[in-house]
Design a protein around this motif. Structure first.
Motif, PDB file in Angstrom:
ATOM      1  N   ARG A   1       1.526  40.017   5.586  1.00  0.00           N
ATOM      2  CA  ARG A   1       1.469  40.791   6.818  1.00  0.00           C
ATOM      3  C   ARG A   1       1.597  39.876   8.033  1.00  0.00           C
ATOM      4  O   ARG A   1       1.060  38.770   8.052  1.00  0.00           O
ATOM      5  CB  ARG A   1       0.139  41.549   6.921  1.00  0.00           C
ATOM      6  CG  ARG A   1       0.064  42.820   6.081  1.00  0.00           C
ATOM      7  CD  ARG A   1      -1.324  43.427   6.100  1.00  0.00           C
ATOM      8  NE  ARG A   1      -2.273  42.621   5.335  1.00  0.00           N
ATOM      9  CZ  ARG A   1      -3.156  41.778   5.862  1.00  0.00           C
ATOM     10  NH1 ARG A   1      -3.254  41.662   7.174  1.00  0.00           N
ATOM     11  NH2 ARG A   1      -3.964  41.082   5.085  1.00  0.00           N
TER      12      ARG A   1
ATOM     13  N   GLU B   1       0.170  43.892  12.049  1.00  0.00           N
ATOM     14  CA  GLU B   1       0.168  45.199  11.383  1.00  0.00           C
ATOM     15  C   GLU B   1       1.437  45.454  10.572  1.00  0.00           C
ATOM     16  O   GLU B   1       1.557  46.479   9.901  1.00  0.00           O
ATOM     17  CB  GLU B   1      -0.009  46.318  12.415  1.00  0.00           C
ATOM     18  CG  GLU B   1       1.199  46.583  13.303  1.00  0.00           C
ATOM     19  CD  GLU B   1       1.349  45.595  14.442  1.00  0.00           C
ATOM     20  OE1 GLU B   1       2.353  45.690  15.180  1.00  0.00           O
ATOM     21  OE2 GLU B   1       0.455  44.732  14.596  1.00  0.00           O
ATOM     22  N   ARG B   2       2.394  44.538  10.586  1.00  0.00           N
ATOM     23  CA  ARG B   2       3.665  44.751   9.884  1.00  0.00           C
ATOM     24  C   ARG B   2       3.664  44.063   8.525  1.00  0.00           C
ATOM     25  O   ARG B   2       3.220  42.921   8.393  1.00  0.00           O
ATOM     26  CB  ARG B   2       4.835  44.225  10.717  1.00  0.00           C
ATOM     27  CG  ARG B   2       5.126  45.030  11.974  1.00  0.00           C
ATOM     28  CD  ARG B   2       6.360  44.456  12.662  1.00  0.00           C
ATOM     29  NE  ARG B   2       6.698  45.159  13.887  1.00  0.00           N
ATOM     30  CZ  ARG B   2       7.485  46.213  13.963  1.00  0.00           C
ATOM     31  NH1 ARG B   2       8.023  46.700  12.853  1.00  0.00           N
ATOM     32  NH2 ARG B   2       7.755  46.784  15.119  1.00  0.00           N
ATOM     33  N   HIS B   3       4.206  44.759   7.511  1.00  0.00           N
ATOM     34  CA  HIS B   3       4.328  44.204   6.171  1.00  0.00           C
ATOM     35  C   HIS B   3       5.666  43.492   6.022  1.00  0.00           C
ATOM     36  O   HIS B   3       6.645  43.811   6.709  1.00  0.00           O
ATOM     37  CB  HIS B   3       4.218  45.315   5.125  1.00  0.00           C
ATOM     38  CG  HIS B   3       2.929  46.065   5.184  1.00  0.00           C
ATOM     39  ND1 HIS B   3       1.748  45.574   4.662  1.00  0.00           N
ATOM     40  CD2 HIS B   3       2.623  47.278   5.719  1.00  0.00           C
ATOM     41  CE1 HIS B   3       0.781  46.448   4.854  1.00  0.00           C
ATOM     42  NE2 HIS B   3       1.284  47.487   5.501  1.00  0.00           N
TER      43      HIS B   3
ATOM     44  N   GLN C   1       1.323  43.587  -1.491  1.00  0.00           N
ATOM     45  CA  GLN C   1       2.482  43.101  -0.744  1.00  0.00           C
ATOM     46  C   GLN C   1       3.660  42.813  -1.678  1.00  0.00           C
ATOM     47  O   GLN C   1       4.821  43.125  -1.349  1.00  0.00           O
ATOM     48  CB  GLN C   1       2.121  41.838   0.040  1.00  0.00           C
ATOM     49  CG  GLN C   1       1.078  42.044   1.129  1.00  0.00           C
ATOM     50  CD  GLN C   1       1.514  43.028   2.193  1.00  0.00           C
ATOM     51  OE1 GLN C   1       2.709  43.171   2.464  1.00  0.00           O
ATOM     52  NE2 GLN C   1       0.564  43.713   2.802  1.00  0.00           N
TER      53      GLN C   1
END
Length: 337
Positions: free
Chosen positions: A136, A139-141, A202
């Motif tokens: 991450r 907040e972004r994967h 992930q």
């Protein structure tokens, strides 16, 4: 038998200063061991203490990487400013001790285009062997299309990305890992189980999100024997979204992923991993200085592993050296100008 460890960490004072300036919401739980006690001392040392530890456990070469969470929680401008400085320092250490050190680049993923350009520079000009990334960026994967420039550059360079754990988001820690004791909460959120669930998710996001279909030559290294998911592939394979992928789930593990023990020297896990993905997908790592085994532990684990002599030597270093030999070191004109 030459032994190369892939998950061997360091940190710089400038990076710690940047972490300390962060809003508490974005501070990773790894800040404490990176700044306090014996781990902090060992992380900061790229000299005698590290060499002594390597010799004691039996490691010939460490592939150095900036410890978690790297630069990924920083504001874009801070991350970009630090990535070249960190990688220049890393490359200098490798040049000074080429028989003892190699390196994974640190990337400013908050600014993906700049991170992709830095990956090219790190591989083609500094001689580093890919990059250490985390699942991450705030907040972004990593499967978010915004990070496509990084993944595209890694595939073009044939440079591996090591997907390393980072602390679960504060909201997840509060909902699932909070206990009455602060230290227990931190342990449960990180090395106890939180790191591994988080990184396993992930990894699955990369597969289910079609990243390896878009970048079929991309190679990702995952520690801790596959971050839990390797032991649940039969259940995971039932996820409906997998039906839209180009290949069966197991094929991604056997063609796009490599696994390391990250210092978890378990014969049981080794046997399971070898059975699932094959011995040609195993690389070695000790997770220095967090899970580092003293008193000949690394060499003893390999020497006693239930593998053929050839497979043992490939696990120890041969497979990694073959992977590095395939990295494209020539500059990519469309990225470097």
């Amino acid at each position: 038998m030459k032994i190369i460890g892939l998950e061997e960490h360091f940190v710089t004072g400038e990076v710690i200063d940047a972490w300390l300036r962060l809003d508490p919401h974005w501070r990773d739980l790894a800040l404490r061991p990176a700044t306090q006690g014996e781990p902090a001392r060992l992380l900061a040392d790229l000299g005698a203490s590290r060499f002594e530890a390597m010799d004691e456990t039996g490691i010939d070469t460490q592939v150095l990487s900036l410890t978690t969470p790297g630069l990924q929680n920083l504001a874009p401008a801070d991350a970009v400013a630090l990535q070249s400085a960190v990688n220049d320092e890393l490359a200098e250490a490798v040049r000074a001790h080429p028989d003892r050190y190699q390196g994974f680049a640190a990337l400013a993923t908050p600014q993906p285009d700049a991170a992709a350009e830095e990956l090219v520079r790190a591989v083609t000009r500094l001689g580093l062997n890919g990059a250490m990334v985390f699942g991450r960026t705030r907040e972004r994967h990593l499967d978010d299309p915004v990070f496509s420039p990084i993944l595209e550059a890694a595939q073009e360079l044939r440079a591996p990305l090591y997907l390393h754990p980072q602390s679960p988001p504060p909201e997840v820690r509060a909902a699932y890992y909070r206990t009455a004791d602060e230290l227990t909460t931190a342990a449960l959120s990180t090395f106890g189980i939180g790191w591994h669930y988080d990184t396993g998710v992930q990894l699955l996001r990369l597969i289910i999100g079609g990243v390896f279909d878009r970048y079929p030559e991309l190679q990702v290294v995952v520690g801790h024997w596959g971050e839990v998911v390797l032991f649940y592939l039969e259940r995971i394979a039932k996820i409906p979204g997998l039906a839209r992928l180009d290949r069966p789930l197991l094929d991604y593990f056997r063609t796009n992923l490599y696994l390391t023990p990250s210092g978890m020297f378990s014969r049981r896990y080794l046997g399971w991993a070898a059975d699932i993905v094959g011995t040609d997908r195993l690389l070695f790592a000790t997770d220095y200085p967090f899970e580092f085994a003293p008193a000949g532990g690394a060499r003893a684990f390999l020497e006693q592993a239930d593998l053929t002599a050839t497979d043992r030597e490939q696990f120890a270093s041969g497979t990694w050296e073959r992977l590095c030999a395939g990295i494209r070191r020539a500059p990519l004109a469309d990225r470097t100008g």
